[in-house]
Design a protein around this motif. Structure first.
Motif, PDB file in Angstrom:
ATOM      1  N   ALA A  98       0.860  -1.198  -0.106  1.00 52.66           N
ATOM      2  CA  ALA A  98      -0.076   0.022   0.073  1.00 52.66           C
ATOM      3  C   ALA A  98       0.823   1.219   0.059  1.00 52.66           C
ATOM      4  O   ALA A  98       0.414   2.404  -0.511  1.00 52.66           O
ATOM      5  N   VAL A  99       1.961   1.202   0.398  1.00 52.10           N
ATOM      6  CA  VAL A  99       3.039   2.506   0.464  1.00 52.10           C
ATOM      7  C   VAL A  99       3.653   2.494  -0.723  1.00 52.10           C
ATOM      8  O   VAL A  99       4.446   1.469  -1.324  1.00 52.10           O
ATOM      9  N   ILE A 100       3.618   3.464  -1.310  1.00 46.51           N
ATOM     10  CA  ILE A 100       4.121   3.994  -2.887  1.00 46.51           C
ATOM     11  C   ILE A 100       5.711   3.838  -2.651  1.00 46.51           C
ATOM     12  O   ILE A 100       6.256   4.430  -1.569  1.00 46.51           O
ATOM     13  N   THR A 101       6.180   3.321  -3.327  1.00 47.13           N
ATOM     14  CA  THR A 101       7.745   3.186  -3.324  1.00 47.13           C
ATOM     15  C   THR A 101       8.352   3.576  -4.798  1.00 47.13           C
ATOM     16  O   THR A 101       7.654   3.708  -5.791  1.00 47.13           O
ATOM     17  N   GLU A 102       9.608   3.590  -5.084  1.00 41.88           N
ATOM     18  CA  GLU A 102      10.384   3.678  -6.099  1.00 41.88           C
ATOM     19  C   GLU A 102       9.736   2.962  -7.384  1.00 41.88           C
ATOM     20  O   GLU A 102       9.396   1.759  -7.186  1.00 41.88           O
ATOM     21  N   ALA A 103       9.759   3.647  -8.451  1.00 41.13           N
ATOM     22  CA  ALA A 103       9.319   2.870  -9.613  1.00 41.13           C
ATOM     23  C   ALA A 103      10.501   2.848 -10.400  1.00 41.13           C
ATOM     24  O   ALA A 103      11.506   3.586 -10.655  1.00 41.13           O
TER      25      ALA A 103
END
Lengths: 114, 111
Positions: A98-103
């Motif tokens: 759920a926590v956005i991280t590096e793409a």
């Protein structure tokens, strides 16, 4: 380690022809997957994202569609290309959760519709 | 949805000088702010990121500052080198699954 493969690198297609761009990720399971389009001077526009097999969210109405037939495979398609579909298409992945991280981005496909 | 504005669109500096790129965002719920560097013909690569619980982060010659009240964040590159020439993108996440990118800054470092 994780790797992302995107092909082809360049593609020239006539107007009205179909399109299929493929992206695969190795070294991770259940990644979030993304298709972005980059047009000159317009930054990175999110087209589709997927959080699981068969789950596709579309960010903008357009002539394109996406599918995720396998966990680490993401396909961008069109039945009939338009001139306005020309651009640089980028596939990306990020860690599930759920926590956005590096793409992490692939090398991109330069599509020219003629 | 989130709207990210990035300035300037082009920036030219001399080698050794500093470069600053600024971004603003619209959604106060955004909590993740990465910066990407894109070299010609390649996909963007993350160079530094910051979360909303931190005001500043530094990694060698690169630093990012975040002002949550004003809803803006900046990339600072010191002692620029020719290999820093590239397009830089800022992005913000509104706590969803995807990043919203600015339109990019083309940085040219001249020897």
């Amino acid at each position: 380690s994780q790797t992302i493969h995107q092909w082809p690198a360049t593609l020239v297609q006539p107007v009205g022809s179909p399109l299929s761009l493929e992206c695969t990720v190795e070294g991770t399971s259940n990644p979030n997957l993304y298709w972005y389009r980059q047009a000159a001077g317009r930054g990175l526009q999110l087209l589709f994202y997927s959080v699981g097999i068969g789950q596709i969210s579309s960010e903008v109405p357009q002539n394109l569609s996406a599918s995720r037939p396998q966990d680490r495979q993401f396909i961008l398609s069109s039945k009939k290309l338009l001139l306005s579909d020309s651009g640089f298409y980028l596939c990306a992945w990020s860690w599930a959760g759920a926590v956005i991280t590096e793409a992490f981005f692939g090398q991109g496909t330069r599509l020219t519709v003629v | 949805g989130e709207n990210v504005e990035q300035h300037p669109s082009t920036l030219s500096v001399q080698e050794g000088d500093s470069a600053v790129i600024k971004c603003t965002y619209s959604d106060s719920a955004s909590n993740y702010f990465p910066w990407y560097k894109q070299e010609l013909g390649k996909g963007p690569q993350l160079i530094i990121d910051i979360r909303s619980n931190v005001g500043e982060k530094k990694d060698q010659r690169i630093a990012v500052t975040l002002n949550k009240t004003a809803k803006h964040f900046s990339l600072h590159i010191t002692e620029t080198q020719p290999e820093d020439s590239a397009v830089y993108f800022c992005a913000a996440s509104d706590s969803g699954y995807a990043l919203n990118f600015g339109k990019g800054t083309s940085l040219l470092v001249t020897p």
